[in-house]
Design a protein around this motif. Sequence first.
Motif, short mmCIF file in Angstrom:
data_model
loop_
_atom_site.label_atom_id
_atom_site.label_comp_id
_atom_site.label_asym_id
_atom_site.label_seq_id
_atom_site.Cartn_x
_atom_site.Cartn_y
_atom_site.Cartn_z
N LEU A 216 141.21 21.24 9.98
CA LEU A 216 140.53 21.87 11.12
C LEU A 216 139.64 20.85 11.81
CD1 LEU A 216 140.16 24.69 12.50
CD2 LEU A 216 138.06 24.88 11.14
N LEU A 217 139.85 20.65 13.12
CA LEU A 217 139.06 19.71 13.90
C LEU A 217 138.45 20.44 15.09
CD1 LEU A 217 138.18 16.76 14.35
CD2 LEU A 217 140.27 16.43 15.69
N THR A 218 137.12 20.36 15.21
CA THR A 218 136.40 21.08 16.26
C THR A 218 135.62 20.09 17.12
OG1 THR A 218 136.19 23.03 14.85
CG2 THR A 218 134.73 22.88 16.76
N PHE A 219 135.84 20.14 18.44
CA PHE A 219 135.09 19.33 19.40
C PHE A 219 134.05 20.23 20.08
CE2 PHE A 219 139.04 16.99 19.06
CZ PHE A 219 138.67 15.66 19.20
N VAL A 220 132.82 19.78 20.13
CA VAL A 220 131.76 20.48 20.86
C VAL A 220 131.25 19.50 21.91
CG1 VAL A 220 129.53 21.65 20.72
CG2 VAL A 220 131.15 21.80 18.79
N ASP A 221 131.57 19.78 23.20
CA ASP A 221 131.32 18.81 24.27
C ASP A 221 130.52 19.43 25.41
OD1 ASP A 221 132.80 16.64 23.17
OD2 ASP A 221 134.65 17.61 23.80
N PHE B 143 137.83 15.75 26.27
CA PHE B 143 138.17 15.59 27.69
C PHE B 143 138.78 14.21 28.01
CE2 PHE B 143 134.98 18.93 27.84
CZ PHE B 143 135.43 19.76 28.84
N PHE B 144 138.73 13.25 27.09
CA PHE B 144 139.02 11.84 27.35
C PHE B 144 137.95 11.24 28.25
CE2 PHE B 144 143.36 13.65 26.69
CZ PHE B 144 143.64 13.02 25.50
N ASN B 145 138.21 10.00 28.75
CA ASN B 145 137.31 9.38 29.70
C ASN B 145 137.93 9.49 31.09
OD1 ASN B 145 135.17 7.78 30.81
ND2 ASN B 145 134.96 6.75 28.84
N ILE B 146 137.23 9.00 32.10
CA ILE B 146 137.72 9.14 33.47
C ILE B 146 139.02 8.37 33.69
CG2 ILE B 146 136.47 7.18 34.50
CD1 ILE B 146 135.71 9.15 36.81
#
Length: 386
Positions: free
Chosen positions: A342-347, A133-136
Amino acid sequence: MSKITHLLSFSLGIILFAAPLLSLGQDKVEEEKEKPKLELHGAVRFNYINSSWKAEQKAKGGEFGYDMIAIKPKASYKKLSLNAEYRFYSEAFGGSFLKSGWIAYHFNPKDQIQAGLVYVPFGIQQYNSNNWFFNITYYVGLEDDHDMGLKYVHEDETFEYAFAFFKNAEEMQFVGGEEHDSSRYSYDVVGRNKETNQLNGNFVWKFGGHVDHRLGISAQAGQLYNLDTKENGNHYAFALHYEVYYHEWNFKISLNNVAHNPKNGEGLPNDRIQMGAYGVPYEVATNFNIYTLSASRKFDINWGPFEKIEAYNDFGWMQKQKKEFDSSIMNVVGFKITAGNLLTFVDYAAGYNHSWLGGNFVDDFSTGTPGAKWEARFNINVGYYF
């Protein structure tokens, strides 16, 4: 003497005969070295989403769908190089657009100049965050931003610095008098104001040994042309940022001060501006401070194809300077897993007065809603990068 003379003559003849052949061989090698090189990279990504404020997603246990496809050509010839990225999103997220694209001239391995849609040198490079998501800072145009202009970049073992001039943000029409289209990757001022004639500077001092440090300062200043009054307002931003690397740990902190002073038409408020990306604009307070803090830890793993996992937490607070405006806050806790390409983000991303995290979208980053409810989105982004 005659034998010596004959020997010298014979040797000279061989040299004269071989020299053109050697020269042709060298020319051939040089010609092969100077051939233009072209590489094609890209990415394909998909998202699983479950949002606390969306009843349908909660009832169905989330949704899984298309995120985007990216095409990333790279080329080089002698001291010239090309770097570009074009992205294809769904129509609901702005459709397709150029994220970045520039041509560079390399004076030497440490210095280069770039021209085109280039990365804006402001804040922690390249990302002030670890998550998907990036930062604010991203949502107000201060992280992973790209504008049209020229940038000089220097990088050595101790210092990194960049200076840039941006004529404007991404310009897609040249008729005159039209508003910027919000179908773009990074957030820019849109609506009745346009960014123009912006100067940027970023300086980073690298020091340490057992512990690596990056201490930096950034500044930008430019004009805001108003389509109604045909006058130029101004905007500026300053940032102090610091990173530390210790073994597999990384910490990032940034302090940002931002101000916009538009010359709006009669009856229009000057305490907020419009910014846009992904096809939809929203309001942002003209004057604010942003404070961010991030921490991450990498682990080497051996789980089948999975090689590395990085856990992180990214926090950002947008403090609006007008007392009547309520703050915006964002916190993302999660991890990313690497398995080859393969790159997976879990947020798990939580937001308070955040347009993309359960807010009313229109004015969360401007007036906000006092006592707004915290909302969250559980997100898994799976991407194959080639």
